[in-house]
Design a protein around this motif. Structure first.
Motif, mmCIF file in Angstrom:
data_model
loop_
_atom_site.group_PDB
_atom_site.id
_atom_site.type_symbol
_atom_site.label_atom_id
_atom_site.label_comp_id
_atom_site.label_asym_id
_atom_site.label_seq_id
_atom_site.Cartn_x
_atom_site.Cartn_y
_atom_site.Cartn_z
ATOM 1 N N CYS A 1 0.532 -1.255 0.191
ATOM 2 C CA CYS A 1 0.385 -0.010 0.172
ATOM 3 C C CYS A 1 0.652 1.133 -0.177
ATOM 4 O O CYS A 1 2.202 1.495 0.478
ATOM 5 C CB CYS A 1 -0.668 0.312 1.535
ATOM 6 N N ALA A 2 -0.036 2.243 -0.125
ATOM 7 C CA ALA A 2 1.103 3.610 -0.911
ATOM 8 C C ALA A 2 -0.275 4.798 -0.057
ATOM 9 O O ALA A 2 -0.900 4.572 -0.658
ATOM 10 C CB ALA A 2 1.607 4.017 -1.604
ATOM 11 N N SER A 3 0.302 5.946 0.833
ATOM 12 C CA SER A 3 -1.101 6.097 1.300
ATOM 13 C C SER A 3 -0.236 8.046 1.852
ATOM 14 O O SER A 3 1.474 7.418 2.195
ATOM 15 C CB SER A 3 -1.705 6.100 2.010
ATOM 16 N N ASP A 4 -0.173 8.566 2.136
ATOM 17 C CA ASP A 4 0.632 9.815 2.697
ATOM 18 C C ASP A 4 0.309 9.061 3.772
ATOM 19 O O ASP A 4 1.638 10.188 5.277
ATOM 20 C CB ASP A 4 -1.443 11.459 3.271
ATOM 21 N N ASN A 5 -0.323 9.177 5.034
ATOM 22 C CA ASN A 5 -0.357 8.048 5.933
ATOM 23 C C ASN A 5 0.412 7.043 5.793
ATOM 24 O O ASN A 5 -0.684 5.966 5.597
ATOM 25 C CB ASN A 5 -0.615 8.837 7.385
ATOM 26 N N ALA A 6 0.898 5.750 7.137
ATOM 27 C CA ALA A 6 0.931 4.647 7.043
ATOM 28 C C ALA A 6 -0.548 3.916 7.634
ATOM 29 O O ALA A 6 -0.647 4.771 9.213
ATOM 30 C CB ALA A 6 2.205 3.854 8.300
ATOM 31 N N GLN A 7 -1.185 3.088 7.158
ATOM 32 C CA GLN A 7 -2.278 2.237 7.816
ATOM 33 C C GLN A 7 -2.288 0.947 7.676
ATOM 34 O O GLN A 7 -3.446 0.248 7.537
ATOM 35 C CB GLN A 7 -3.878 2.927 6.854
ATOM 36 N N VAL A 8 -1.465 0.930 8.329
ATOM 37 C CA VAL A 8 -0.597 -0.244 9.154
ATOM 38 C C VAL A 8 -1.993 -1.873 9.912
ATOM 39 O O VAL A 8 -2.495 -2.662 9.094
ATOM 40 C CB VAL A 8 0.004 -0.923 9.636
ATOM 41 N N GLY A 9 -2.547 -0.615 11.079
ATOM 42 C CA GLY A 9 -3.603 -1.139 11.251
ATOM 43 C C GLY A 9 -4.712 -1.714 10.901
ATOM 44 O O GLY A 9 -5.126 -3.166 10.122
ATOM 45 N N HIS A 10 -5.234 -0.775 9.629
ATOM 46 C CA HIS A 10 -6.360 -0.963 8.788
ATOM 47 C C HIS A 10 -6.267 -2.302 7.627
ATOM 48 O O HIS A 10 -6.802 -3.389 7.746
ATOM 49 C CB HIS A 10 -6.554 0.310 7.781
ATOM 50 N N THR A 11 -5.092 -2.456 7.349
ATOM 51 C CA THR A 11 -4.374 -3.239 6.420
ATOM 52 C C THR A 11 -4.848 -5.457 7.544
ATOM 53 O O THR A 11 -4.622 -5.688 6.668
ATOM 54 C CB THR A 11 -3.153 -2.811 6.221
#
Length: 426
Positions: free
Chosen positions: A58-68
């Protein structure tokens, strides 16, 4: 912008757990849509799913590892806490390095195996077609393909590697005295079955049959090896005819069960059956392995066989890692230049990235020369000269290009940067 990867593979998770997270190509579009909408900010996304790994990039402005992690846990119907124990999370440069190593075959069960690169390309096409692939992940994967190509062309990472298919032939040879006398059944008609059939066909078996859900595709493969094609529905009634069975389909449920195998053994008067299940999830029920006259191997069982000869390729691994180092530095430099929050990359970070890239390139060149048997002193001399020339090139170019009015200022700046020891001594 930040990049992260969440995954599980043959080193972190058992086969049956990996099987819960297998995504067929026709499942990618809805899976990617669900993945992106499950995040607060819909990230760029791609899913790599093979027999040995499932990885979410994934790539985004902020890491959202928990959602992943939560999304992947729901997709496999596994509690997130339980899944966390079998996954790895990598971010930015570490995620890029991992992607480059995967594409180059350095993270595979079979060191240097080429199939993974094609599987990655298919995953990227699927993400692109689903509208989930943005410029950042596209750049990551295109660079991973370029790095993999350089690793293949510049090193011997794939030399003498033993594939899963070759390992299956070797194991069958341990059971049967003459592979030319056995009858073979291949279940499925995909790339892995095609590879396995090619290896077994080289031993001129007595008969080959292809069982596939789609007869047309099965007929195409069977014609290559002078074999017959049969319907998947006929498999239980004909299983007893075959001495060896190799299966690899995209089925989510086992195709060959315990009951059908027991009936086949009874009809064979308990003559042994050699079975290889290359599918994830499994095509053959695990209980079949407990039958006394069945020799069943899974992809994980073949791991020890395919490790043979890997130690002899460690020099190639070192060369490949140097190429990957350079690729990571280049990708991170590209990422930094695109960072809207920073405006421009801090100069010190640019300098470090450039110096690391030069170092990696010269190390890779030196390792290739050493691998060819060149004199160590000559290689070290070339290494030091290559680094100093790269370091001084910019300064020399500025001196030559400066007009008379600015040459003195340029000269003083270069003296401060490169001749500090001499200046302080004066």
């Amino acid at each position: 912008m930040t990049v992260w990867a969440l995954g599980l593979n043959h080193n972190t998770a058992p086969l049956d757990l990996r099987g819960r997270f297998a995504f067929a190509l026709d499942q990618m579009a809805p899976a990617l849509q669900g993945l992106r909408t499950s995040h607060a900010r819909h990230p760029e996304a791609a899913i790599l799913s093979t027999c040995n790994r499932t990885e979410v990039y994934c790539a985004s402005d902020n890491a959202q590892v928990g959602h992943t992690l939560d999304w992947l846990a729901r997709a496999g119907d596994v509690p997130a806490d339980a899944l966390r124990d079998h996954t790895y999370v990598l971010q930015d440069g570490h995620a890029a390095r991992h992607a480059f190593r995967v594409a180059s075959g350095l993270d595979s069960m079979v060191l240097g195996e080429p199939q993974i690169l094609g599987q990655m390309k298919s995953a990227v096409r699927a993400a692109e077609e689903a509208g989930a692939l943005g410029s950042t992940l596209n750049q990551l994967f295109q660079r991973s393909f370029a790095v993999a190509k350089e690793v293949r062309s510049s090193t011997e990472i794939g030399a003498h590697s033993i594939s899963m298919a070759a390992a299956a032939v070797r194991l069958a040879g341990n059971l049967f005295e003459d592979l030319g006398r056995i009858k073979l059944l291949f279940v499925g008609a995909g790339e892995m079955i095609e590879l396995a059939a090619t290896h077994f066909a080289a031993r001129s078996p007595a008969a080959i049959a292809i069982a596939n859900r789609t007869l047309e595709r099965g007929e195409k493969l069977a014609s290559r090896f002078g074999g017959e094609v049969m319907r998947l529905a006929d498999l239980p009634e004909r299983l007893h005819e075959f001495d060896a069975v190799v299966s690899c389909t995209a089925s989510t449920l086992p195709i060959i069960g315990l009951g059908a195998t027991e009936r086949a053994l009874k009809k064979r008067r308990h003559r042994p059956i050699f079975m290889v299940d290359l599918a994830v999830p499994r095509d053959i029920e695990p209980e079949v392995k407990q039958l006394g006259d069945v020799y069943l191997y899974t992809v994980d069982d073949l791991a020890q066989v395919v490790q043979t000869g890997q130690a002899s390729r460690q020099a190639a691994v070192a060369q490949a890692e140097a190429i990957i180092d350079a690729g990571v530095q280049s990708f991170m430099h590209w990422m930094d230049q695109r960072d809207p929050a920073a405006g421009v990359v801090p100069l010190i970070r640019q300098l470090n990235a450039q110096a690391d890239e030069w170092r990696a390139l010269e190390l890779a060149r030196a390792r290739r020369r050493l691998a060819r048997g060149e004199d160590i002193e000559a290689v070290l001399d070339a290494l030091s000269r290559g680094l100093t020339q790269k370091m001084l090139h910019g300064a020399m170019a500025e001196l030559h290009a400066a007009d008379p009015g600015s040459r003195e200022q340029t000269s003083h700046a270069i003296e401060r940067l490169f001749l500090r020891g001499k200046i302080s001594a004066d």
